[in-house]
Design a protein around this motif. Structure first.
Motif, PDB file in Angstrom:
ATOM      1  N   THR A  31       0.823  -1.216   0.000  1.00 12.91           N
ATOM      2  CA  THR A  31       0.000   0.000   0.000  1.00 12.91           C
ATOM      3  C   THR A  31       0.852   1.259   0.000  1.00 12.91           C
ATOM      4  O   THR A  31       0.583   2.190  -0.754  1.00 12.91           O
ATOM      5  N   ASP A  32       1.888   1.299   0.829  1.00 12.96           N
ATOM      6  CA  ASP A  32       2.736   2.494   0.877  1.00 12.96           C
ATOM      7  C   ASP A  32       3.440   2.742  -0.449  1.00 12.96           C
ATOM      8  O   ASP A  32       3.572   3.886  -0.892  1.00 12.96           O
ATOM      9  N   ARG A  35       0.825   3.972  -2.939  1.00 16.76           N
ATOM     10  CA  ARG A  35       0.483   5.356  -2.612  1.00 16.76           C
ATOM     11  C   ARG A  35       1.579   6.307  -3.117  1.00 16.76           C
ATOM     12  O   ARG A  35       1.278   7.330  -3.740  1.00 16.76           O
ATOM     13  N   GLN A  39       1.281   9.265  -5.854  1.00 19.31           N
ATOM     14  CA  GLN A  39       1.673  10.632  -5.506  1.00 19.31           C
ATOM     15  C   GLN A  39       2.686  11.181  -6.514  1.00 19.31           C
ATOM     16  O   GLN A  39       2.612  12.349  -6.903  1.00 19.31           O
ATOM     17  N   GLN A  78      -7.255   9.888  -2.523  1.00 18.58           N
ATOM     18  CA  GLN A  78      -8.157  10.108  -1.393  1.00 18.58           C
ATOM     19  C   GLN A  78      -8.554   8.769  -0.762  1.00 18.58           C
ATOM     20  O   GLN A  78      -8.600   8.648   0.460  1.00 18.58           O
ATOM     21  N   ALA A  79      -8.820   7.768  -1.590  1.00 17.66           N
ATOM     22  CA  ALA A  79      -9.182   6.442  -1.077  1.00 17.66           C
ATOM     23  C   ALA A  79      -8.045   5.820  -0.271  1.00 17.66           C
ATOM     24  O   ALA A  79      -8.287   5.005   0.624  1.00 17.66           O
ATOM     25  N   LEU A  80      -6.817   6.233  -0.561  1.00 13.31           N
ATOM     26  CA  LEU A  80      -5.653   5.737   0.175  1.00 13.31           C
ATOM     27  C   LEU A  80      -5.282   6.642   1.345  1.00 13.31           C
ATOM     28  O   LEU A  80      -4.223   6.476   1.956  1.00 13.31           O
ATOM     29  N   GLY A  81      -6.145   7.604   1.660  1.00 11.43           N
ATOM     30  CA  GLY A  81      -5.923   8.458   2.822  1.00 11.43           C
ATOM     31  C   GLY A  81      -5.001   9.625   2.597  1.00 11.43           C
ATOM     32  O   GLY A  81      -4.491  10.207   3.561  1.00 11.43           O
ATOM     33  N   CYS A  82      -4.788  10.011   1.364  1.00  8.83           N
ATOM     34  CA  CYS A  82      -3.903  11.139   1.060  1.00  8.83           C
ATOM     35  C   CYS A  82      -4.721  12.407   0.848  1.00  8.83           C
ATOM     36  O   CYS A  82      -5.812  12.360   0.291  1.00  8.83           O
ATOM     37  N   THR A  83      -4.161  13.507   1.257  1.00  7.52           N
ATOM     38  CA  THR A  83      -4.774  14.782   0.936  1.00  7.52           C
ATOM     39  C   THR A  83      -4.382  15.132  -0.491  1.00  7.52           C
ATOM     40  O   THR A  83      -3.432  14.566  -1.040  1.00  7.52           O
TER      41      THR A  83
END
Length: 180
Positions: A31-32, A35, A39, A78-83
């Motif tokens: 996941t990281d 992500r 990004q 956003q689904a991965l918790g990022c702004t």
């Protein structure tokens, strides 16, 4: 006479290899890593799409609104918790030739996205894949190539090539600066 596509492919082959190598360092099965990969793409893609729009890409590709992928990319982040990422401002509106070169790189990246989407889904079936799978059911690449050959051939080759080189470099810079 060589097609615009063949000329671009030959002239940017080394940059394409560098991009592939830089992004292959991301661990998409984690996941990281995924992500960080998204990004990095956001750092490059968002200002590129805005630059293309500022330059009037909609008049060159009348289906641009369906091709644009930044909203899909932002939704996955956003689904991965990022702004929403803070990205560079768009470049000054470039020439039509520059836009065709840049669009060649952006549209061509869809092809690799299909392969990567399968890899990510195998590792994590719940991973958001809107960006990597965007447009899979639409023949965007063949229709893009048709327009590229029809319209970019009338542009100055140096401008087309400059757009492709600048776009590859933007993605390469983003890939190198955002490794997890």
């Amino acid at each position: 006479m060589d097609s615009v596509r063949n000329r671009l492919r030959a002239a940017t082959a080394l940059q394409h290899e560098r991009i592939d190598a830089a992004f292959s360092a991301y661990q998409l099965d984690q996941t990281d890593g995924y992500r960080a990969f998204l990004q990095a793409h956001a750092l490059a893609l968002i200002p590129l799409e805005l630059t293309l729009e500022q330059a009037g890409i909609e008049t060159m590709l009348n289906d641009w609104s369906q091709r644009s992928r930044r909203q899909a990319l932002l939704a996955d982040l956003q689904a991965l918790g990022c702004t929403e990422p803070t990205s560079a401002q768009p470049d000054t509106a470039p020439s039509s030739g520059w836009c065709w070169g840049a669009a060649y790189v952006v549209e061509g990246s869809r092809l690799g996205g299909r392969v990567l989407a399968r890899r990510v889904a195998e590792a994590n079936p719940s991973a958001p894949l809107r960006y990597l799978s965007h447009g899979n059911a639409t023949p965007f690449w063949p229709s893009f190539l048709h327009e590229l050959e029809q319209q970019a051939a009338a542009c100055g080759w140096s401008e087309v090539l400059a757009g492709a080189h600048a776009t590859f470099e933007r993605f390469l810079s983003a890939a190198r600066s955002n490794r997890s």
